[in-house]
Design an enzyme around this catalytic site. Structure first.
Site, short mmCIF file in Angstrom:
data_model
loop_
_atom_site.label_atom_id
_atom_site.label_comp_id
_atom_site.label_asym_id
_atom_site.label_seq_id
_atom_site.Cartn_x
_atom_site.Cartn_y
_atom_site.Cartn_z
N CYS A 10 47.89 39.99 36.96
CA CYS A 10 47.57 40.54 35.64
C CYS A 10 46.08 40.93 35.63
CB CYS A 10 47.89 39.47 34.58
SG CYS A 10 47.06 39.68 33.01
N CYS A 32 43.86 39.52 32.87
CA CYS A 32 43.61 38.08 33.08
C CYS A 32 42.40 37.88 33.97
CB CYS A 32 44.83 37.41 33.73
SG CYS A 32 46.34 37.52 32.75
#
Lengths: 108, 142
Positions: free
Chosen positions: A32, A35
């Site tokens: 991600c 993230c």
């Protein structure tokens, strides 16, 4: 402490729910991009709020029951717990200042 | 889901994203690691599931998710309808996700505010489905 704790399904209850301190939990995943963007902020907050807020990271691929239990969908999702209960949440690549605002609110 | 994707899937997603940036008038994130991470995740999901499922969501069961819908197969419905990529793969040159077409209560608007589309003549190939999608979200909240 001073650095984020990695939390799994097995120790979520002990580390997060039973914590005497407020807890910031970062639900993230390996691939991600957002993230990764917020990861440095999470690490800084762990250092800066050491002793006042516990900072934890949950890899959703390794803590599926916990992620499902809290209805996590979009990641990153940040949950803030106080007295064992979810007090707030932030979704997405939020700036560090927005996370701090929430932390200050639960510490007030 | 932390092993490396195959070269074949990685190449496929690199070509796809290059074309989709061009098609939609969006850009890669200026921090190249953000785009590379997501492309790796999409390629990994091709290897694992046969489809480039968005790696910026949690799915209790990825296979069941793909059977349910193609909603989160890249390019996802949010991208095709609202030109919003919460994974930050298709963004403005400054690295911001386009949010101007999202409803006000969408998390993208709440996190990033209104980010205007620098190339409104491109992308949003499923814009006709915007009302339908907004109604679906409302129903989910109720």
């Amino acid at each position: 402490m001073g650095s984020p704790l990695n939390v799994t399904d097995e120790n979520f209850q002990t580390v997060v729910v039973n914590s005497d301190l407020p807890v910031l939990v970062d639900f993230w995943a390996t691939w991600c991009g957002p993230c990764r963007m917020i990861a440095p902020s999470i690490e800084e907050l762990a250092r800066e709020y050491d002793g006042r807020v516990k900072v934890c990271k949950v890899d959703v691929d390794h803590a599926q029951q916990t992620a499902q239990g809290f209805g996590i969908r979009s990641i990153p999702t940040l949950l803030i717990f106080k007295d064992g209960k979810q007090a707030d949440q932030l979704i997405g690549a939020v700036p560090k200042s927005a996370i701090e605002d929430k932390l200050k609110s639960v510490l007030a | 889901m932390s092993s490396e994707p195959t070269e074949k899937s990685l190449k496929r997603m690199q070509i796809y994203t290059e074309k989709y940036w061009e098609k939609t008038g969006t850009s890669p994130h200026p921090t190249r690691e953000v785009a590379d991470t997501v492309i790796n995740g999409l390629a990994q999901n091709i290897d694992e599931l046969g489809r480039p499922l968005c790696p910026c969501n949690f799915y209790p069961d990825k296979k069941a998710e793909l059977e349910r819908s193609r909603e989160w197969v890249c390019a996802c419905d949010e991208m095709k309808i609202f030109k919003y990529c919460h994974c930050l793969l298709f963004v403005t040159p400054e690295g911001m996700p386009i949010t101007e077409y999202l409803p006000e209560d969408h998390e993208g608007r709440q996190v990033y505010g209104i980010i205007e589309d620098p190339t409104p003549d491109k992308g949003r190939e499923l814009r006709r489905k915007a009302d339908e999608k907004i109604a679906e979200w409302k129903a989910e909240k109720e």
